[in-house]
Design an enzyme around this catalytic site. Structure first.
Site, PDB file in Angstrom:
ATOM      1  N   ASN A   1       0.830  -1.207   0.000  1.00 14.06           N
ATOM      2  CA  ASN A   1       0.000   0.000   0.000  1.00 14.06           C
ATOM      3  C   ASN A   1       0.865   1.258   0.000  1.00 14.06           C
ATOM      4  OD1 ASN A   1      -2.073  -1.810   0.224  1.00 14.06           O
ATOM      5  ND2 ASN A   1      -2.409  -1.484   2.406  1.00 14.06           N
TER       6      ASN A   1
ATOM      7  N   HIS B   1       5.980  -0.594  -2.702  1.00 12.46           N
ATOM      8  CA  HIS B   1       5.542   0.145  -3.886  1.00 12.46           C
ATOM      9  C   HIS B   1       5.552   1.645  -3.687  1.00 12.46           C
ATOM     10  CE1 HIS B   1       3.177  -3.718  -5.100  1.00 12.46           C
ATOM     11  NE2 HIS B   1       4.470  -3.823  -5.305  1.00 12.46           N
TER      12      HIS B   1
ATOM     13  N   THR C   1      -4.676  -8.908   0.277  1.00  9.22           N
ATOM     14  CA  THR C   1      -4.041  -8.753  -1.031  1.00  9.22           C
ATOM     15  C   THR C   1      -4.522  -9.843  -1.967  1.00  9.22           C
ATOM     16  OG1 THR C   1      -1.967  -8.577  -2.267  1.00  9.22           O
ATOM     17  CG2 THR C   1      -1.953 -10.054  -0.368  1.00  9.22           C
ATOM     18  N   SER C   2      -4.740  -9.444  -3.235  1.00  9.84           N
ATOM     19  CA  SER C   2      -5.175 -10.409  -4.255  1.00  9.84           C
ATOM     20  C   SER C   2      -3.981 -11.248  -4.711  1.00  9.84           C
ATOM     21  CB  SER C   2      -5.759  -9.666  -5.462  1.00  9.84           C
ATOM     22  OG  SER C   2      -4.743  -8.822  -6.015  1.00  9.84           O
TER      23      SER C   2
ATOM     24  N   ASP D   1      -0.699   4.242   0.869  1.00  9.36           N
ATOM     25  CA  ASP D   1      -1.594   5.229   1.494  1.00  9.36           C
ATOM     26  C   ASP D   1      -1.090   5.792   2.824  1.00  9.36           C
ATOM     27  OD1 ASP D   1      -3.893   2.482   2.287  1.00  9.36           O
ATOM     28  OD2 ASP D   1      -2.151   3.189   3.409  1.00  9.36           O
TER      29      ASP D   1
ATOM     30  N   ALA E   1     -10.528  -7.762   7.390  1.00 10.77           N
ATOM     31  CA  ALA E   1      -9.330  -7.669   8.236  1.00 10.77           C
ATOM     32  C   ALA E   1      -9.613  -6.866   9.503  1.00 10.77           C
ATOM     33  CB  ALA E   1      -8.211  -7.002   7.446  1.00 10.77           C
TER      34      ALA E   1
ATOM     35  N   CYS F   1      13.003  23.206  -7.964  1.00  8.89           N
ATOM     36  CA  CYS F   1      14.002  23.539  -9.002  1.00  8.89           C
ATOM     37  C   CYS F   1      13.317  23.869 -10.325  1.00  8.89           C
ATOM     38  CB  CYS F   1      14.972  22.357  -9.198  1.00  8.89           C
ATOM     39  SG  CYS F   1      14.334  21.060 -10.296  1.00  8.89           S
TER      40      CYS F   1
ATOM     41  N   CYS G   1      11.488  14.415  -8.331  1.00 13.82           N
ATOM     42  CA  CYS G   1      11.656  15.393  -9.415  1.00 13.82           C
ATOM     43  C   CYS G   1      12.371  14.736 -10.594  1.00 13.82           C
ATOM     44  CB  CYS G   1      12.499  16.571  -8.914  1.00 13.82           C
ATOM     45  SG  CYS G   1      12.921  17.718 -10.239  1.00 13.82           S
TER      46      CYS G   1
HETATM   47  C1  BV8 Z   1       8.821  -5.301 -11.610  1.00 13.11           C
HETATM   48  C2  BV8 Z   1       1.537   1.528  -7.997  1.00 13.11           C
HETATM   49  C3  BV8 Z   1      10.870  -5.693 -12.725  1.00 13.11           C
HETATM   50  C4  BV8 Z   1       1.347   2.476  -6.934  1.00 13.11           C
HETATM   51  C5  BV8 Z   1       1.461  -0.828  -8.094  1.00 13.11           C
HETATM   52  C6  BV8 Z   1       3.369 -11.361 -15.922  1.00 13.11           C
HETATM   53  C7  BV8 Z   1       3.373 -12.280 -14.882  1.00 13.11           C
HETATM   54  C8  BV8 Z   1       3.876 -11.953 -13.616  1.00 13.11           C
HETATM   55  C9  BV8 Z   1       4.397 -10.670 -13.382  1.00 13.11           C
HETATM   56  C10 BV8 Z   1       4.386  -9.759 -14.406  1.00 13.11           C
HETATM   57  C11 BV8 Z   1       3.875 -10.088 -15.663  1.00 13.11           C
HETATM   58  N1  BV8 Z   1       3.988  -8.990 -16.449  1.00 13.11           N
HETATM   59  C12 BV8 Z   1       4.552  -7.995 -15.729  1.00 13.11           C
HETATM   60  C13 BV8 Z   1       4.822  -8.456 -14.496  1.00 13.11           C
HETATM   61  C14 BV8 Z   1       5.457  -7.722 -13.407  1.00 13.11           C
HETATM   62  C15 BV8 Z   1       4.466  -6.758 -12.771  1.00 13.11           C
HETATM   63  C16 BV8 Z   1       3.251  -7.505 -12.276  1.00 13.11           C
HETATM   64  O1  BV8 Z   1       3.287  -8.135 -11.232  1.00 13.11           O
HETATM   65  N2  BV8 Z   1       2.138  -7.417 -13.045  1.00 13.11           N
HETATM   66  C17 BV8 Z   1       0.947  -8.152 -12.634  1.00 13.11           C
HETATM   67  C18 BV8 Z   1      -0.280  -7.232 -12.709  1.00 13.11           C
HETATM   68  C19 BV8 Z   1       0.797  -9.366 -13.553  1.00 13.11           C
HETATM   69  N3  BV8 Z   1       5.175  -6.189 -11.642  1.00 13.11           N
HETATM   70  C20 BV8 Z   1       5.906  -5.073 -11.816  1.00 13.11           C
HETATM   71  O2  BV8 Z   1       5.957  -4.446 -12.853  1.00 13.11           O
HETATM   72  C21 BV8 Z   1       6.734  -4.656 -10.615  1.00 13.11           C
HETATM   73  N4  BV8 Z   1       8.060  -4.350 -11.052  1.00 13.11           N
HETATM   74  O3  BV8 Z   1       8.492  -6.450 -11.718  1.00 13.11           O
HETATM   75  O4  BV8 Z   1      10.014  -4.789 -12.062  1.00 13.11           O
HETATM   76  C22 BV8 Z   1      12.069  -4.918 -13.078  1.00 13.11           C
HETATM   77  C23 BV8 Z   1      13.290  -5.250 -12.475  1.00 13.11           C
HETATM   78  C24 BV8 Z   1      14.418  -4.538 -12.838  1.00 13.11           C
HETATM   79  C25 BV8 Z   1      14.342  -3.472 -13.764  1.00 13.11           C
HETATM   80  C26 BV8 Z   1      13.101  -3.142 -14.336  1.00 13.11           C
HETATM   81  C27 BV8 Z   1      11.948  -3.857 -13.999  1.00 13.11           C
HETATM   82  C28 BV8 Z   1       6.152  -3.382  -9.989  1.00 13.11           C
HETATM   83  C29 BV8 Z   1       4.828  -3.698  -9.365  1.00 13.11           C
HETATM   84  C30 BV8 Z   1       4.299  -2.452  -8.649  1.00 13.11           C
HETATM   85  C31 BV8 Z   1       3.177  -1.911  -9.449  1.00 13.11           C
HETATM   86  N5  BV8 Z   1       2.590  -0.783  -8.757  1.00 13.11           N
HETATM   87  N6  BV8 Z   1       0.949   0.258  -7.603  1.00 13.11           N
HETATM   88  C32 BV8 Z   1      -0.098   2.802  -6.878  1.00 13.11           C
HETATM   89  O5  BV8 Z   1      -0.584   3.537  -7.772  1.00 13.11           O
HETATM   90  O6  BV8 Z   1      -0.726   2.309  -5.934  1.00 13.11           O
HETATM   91  S1  BV8 Z   1       0.697  -2.329  -7.869  1.00 13.11           S
HETATM   92  C33 BV8 Z   1      -0.865  -2.147  -7.197  1.00 13.11           C
HETATM   93  O7  BV8 Z   1      -1.320  -3.493  -6.992  1.00 13.11           O
HETATM   94  C34 BV8 Z   1      -0.870  -1.504  -5.809  1.00 13.11           C
HETATM   95  O8  BV8 Z   1       0.397  -1.131  -5.345  1.00 13.11           O
HETATM   96  C35 BV8 Z   1      -1.400  -2.626  -4.913  1.00 13.11           C
HETATM   97  O9  BV8 Z   1      -0.851  -2.556  -3.687  1.00 13.11           O
HETATM   98  C36 BV8 Z   1      -0.938  -3.816  -5.671  1.00 13.11           C
HETATM   99  C37 BV8 Z   1      -1.511  -5.149  -5.302  1.00 13.11           C
HETATM  100  O10 BV8 Z   1      -2.889  -5.031  -5.246  1.00 13.11           O
HETATM  101  P1  BV8 Z   1      -3.566  -5.415  -3.833  1.00 13.11           P
HETATM  102  O11 BV8 Z   1      -2.949  -4.596  -2.769  1.00 13.11           O
HETATM  103  O12 BV8 Z   1      -3.537  -6.891  -3.660  1.00 13.11           O
HETATM  104  O13 BV8 Z   1      -5.038  -4.882  -4.034  1.00 13.11           O
HETATM  105  P2  BV8 Z   1      -6.191  -5.595  -4.884  1.00 13.11           P
HETATM  106  O14 BV8 Z   1      -7.259  -4.589  -5.114  1.00 13.11           O
HETATM  107  O15 BV8 Z   1      -5.596  -6.326  -6.040  1.00 13.11           O
HETATM  108  O16 BV8 Z   1      -6.746  -6.725  -3.891  1.00 13.11           O
HETATM  109  C38 BV8 Z   1      -7.398  -6.326  -2.690  1.00 13.11           C
HETATM  110  C39 BV8 Z   1      -7.627  -7.605  -1.910  1.00 13.11           C
HETATM  111  O17 BV8 Z   1      -8.210  -7.269  -0.657  1.00 13.11           O
HETATM  112  C40 BV8 Z   1      -8.595  -8.550  -2.596  1.00 13.11           C
HETATM  113  O18 BV8 Z   1      -8.093  -9.872  -2.534  1.00 13.11           O
HETATM  114  C41 BV8 Z   1      -9.883  -8.425  -1.760  1.00 13.11           C
HETATM  115  O19 BV8 Z   1     -10.584  -9.650  -1.697  1.00 13.11           O
HETATM  116  C42 BV8 Z   1      -9.320  -8.095  -0.410  1.00 13.11           C
HETATM  117  N7  BV8 Z   1     -10.192  -7.323   0.476  1.00 13.11           N
HETATM  118  C43 BV8 Z   1     -11.087  -6.358   0.141  1.00 13.11           C
HETATM  119  N8  BV8 Z   1     -11.654  -5.844   1.270  1.00 13.11           N
HETATM  120  C44 BV8 Z   1     -11.074  -6.501   2.322  1.00 13.11           C
HETATM  121  C45 BV8 Z   1     -10.151  -7.434   1.826  1.00 13.11           C
HETATM  122  N9  BV8 Z   1      -9.425  -8.246   2.620  1.00 13.11           N
HETATM  123  C46 BV8 Z   1      -9.610  -8.119   3.955  1.00 13.11           C
HETATM  124  N10 BV8 Z   1     -10.464  -7.232   4.509  1.00 13.11           N
HETATM  125  C47 BV8 Z   1     -11.212  -6.420   3.728  1.00 13.11           C
HETATM  126  N11 BV8 Z   1     -12.076  -5.546   4.298  1.00 13.11           N
HETATM  127 ZN    ZN Z   2      13.918  19.297  -8.884  1.00 13.40          ZN
END
Ligand code: BV8
Ligand code: ZN
Length: 238
Positions: free
Chosen positions: A101, A118, A187-188, A103, A230, A149, A126
């Site tokens: 997260n 993340h 987390t999903s 947030d 949660a 800047c 910048c």
């Molecule tokens: C990297 C930005 C390499 C900030 C985010 C193919 C296969 C596998 C991987 C990849 C692929 N193609 C690309 C990739 C890699 C990619 C990736 O994983 N893609 C996925 C979508 C397939 N990953 C990346 O690109 C990462 N970087 O790999 O770099 C590299 C290395 C060297 C040099 C260059 C590159 C970077 C990943 C970060 C992406 N940024 N966010 C922002 O704007 O927030 S990710 C985004 O998803 C958020 O950060 C969030 O945190 C994250 C995960 O989501 P969740 O937190 O799980 O939230 P979600 O809504 O999905 O699920 C909520 C869950 O809560 C659900 O299960 C629900 O049931 C549950 N829930 C709901 N209410 C409740 C609850 N549970 C309990 N109580 C409740 N009340």
């Molecule tokens: Zn700057």
């Protein structure tokens, strides 16, 4: 023994605990998740907003999305789920909170050691002078915002296709591999490399407990699934 008792028993015995949280832990604070119903990405595709290409193409659109999220998060407060994690941290000799997260609600709740995989929506980088600075202005008076800047600023978060902060996964893997109990909360498990911490902890011998309102791809891997919000379940583990 019922799942909740079993989970509480494992947690009480554990000397070292690691936790991975996702957007679900902030849902009860009113912060929309990404992939659920009403999710942040329901009308957009993540690739349209949370990538360097999207930002290069249209920095203003991406900033409008982050400004909208900052406005929602600014009104949100930590919920009993965030606070329960603070209690666990106080009680455990070795504890690491790993969050996806951005947030800042874990910081507000009083968590100490937080690995922000993340990044942080309340920080900016910048593009020119590379400064990394806090900014809590809500709403942003001008989009895209600029650095002192004069350079254009980007959100201090990790986008798809970008590497996680230097050394972050190493630290997270170390915490996961030395944990006796690994809690996976809200987390999903769809995003890597964060999601890889779950099988990693399991392989290293941790008891893995999942807390989620619905099953995920990791539900088969974990040792115990507690289905529910949660904010209700975490306090019951104390
Ligand atoms: C990297 C930005 C390499 C900030 C985010 C193919 C296969 C596998 C991987 C990849 C692929 N193609 C690309 C990739 C890699 C990619 C990736 O994983 N893609 C996925 C979508 C397939 N990953 C990346 O690109 C990462 N970087 O790999 O770099 C590299 C290395 C060297 C040099 C260059 C590159 C970077 C990943 C970060 C992406 N940024 N966010 C922002 O704007 O927030 S990710 C985004 O998803 C958020 O950060 C969030 O945190 C994250 C995960 O989501 P969740 O937190 O799980 O939230 P979600 O809504 O999905 O699920 C909520 C869950 O809560 C659900 O299960 C629900 O049931 C549950 N829930 C709901 N209410 C409740 C609850 N549970 C309990 N109580 C409740 N009340
Ligand atoms: Zn700057």
């Amino acid at each position: 023994m019922a799942d909740l008792e079993q989970a509480r028993d494992w947690l009480t015995q554990a000397k070292s605990v690691a936790i991975l949280t996702g957007a679900g832990i902030s849902a009860e604070s009113g912060v929309p998740t990404f992939r659920g119903a009403g999710g942040l990405w329901k009308d957009h595709k993540a690739e349209d907003l949370a990538t360097p290409e999207a930002f290069a193409r249209d920095p203003r659109l991406v900033w409008e999305w982050y400004n909208w999220r900052r406005e929602i998060i600014a009104k949100a407060a930590p919920n009993p789920g965030h606070k329960a994690l603070v209690q666990i941290e106080i009680r455990k000799p070795r504890f690491t909170l790993i969050t996806q997260n951005v947030d800042g609600l874990h910081d507000m709740a009083g968590s100490g050691k937080i690995l922000k995989l993340h990044g942080d929506i309340w920080r900016m980088h910048c593009l020119d002078c590379k400064a990394n600075f806090p900014n809590r202005r809500v709403p942003l008076p001008k989009m895209p915002p600029h650095c002192a800047c004069g350079g254009m600023a980007r959100p201090g978060v990790v986008w798809f296709g970008e590497p996680l902060p230097e050394g972050m996964m190493k630290e997270a893997e170390h915490a996961a591999s030395s944990a006796e109990v690994f809690l996976v909360v809200g987390t999903s498990a769809a995003v890597y490399p964060a999601a890889s911490l779950v099988p990693y902890a399991k392989q290293a011998g941790a008891k893995v407990i999942e807390i989620n309102t619905e099953p995920t791809s990791m539900s088969k891997v974990v040792d115990c699934v507690l289905q529910g919000p949660a904010g209700e379940l975490l306090p019951k583990l104390l």
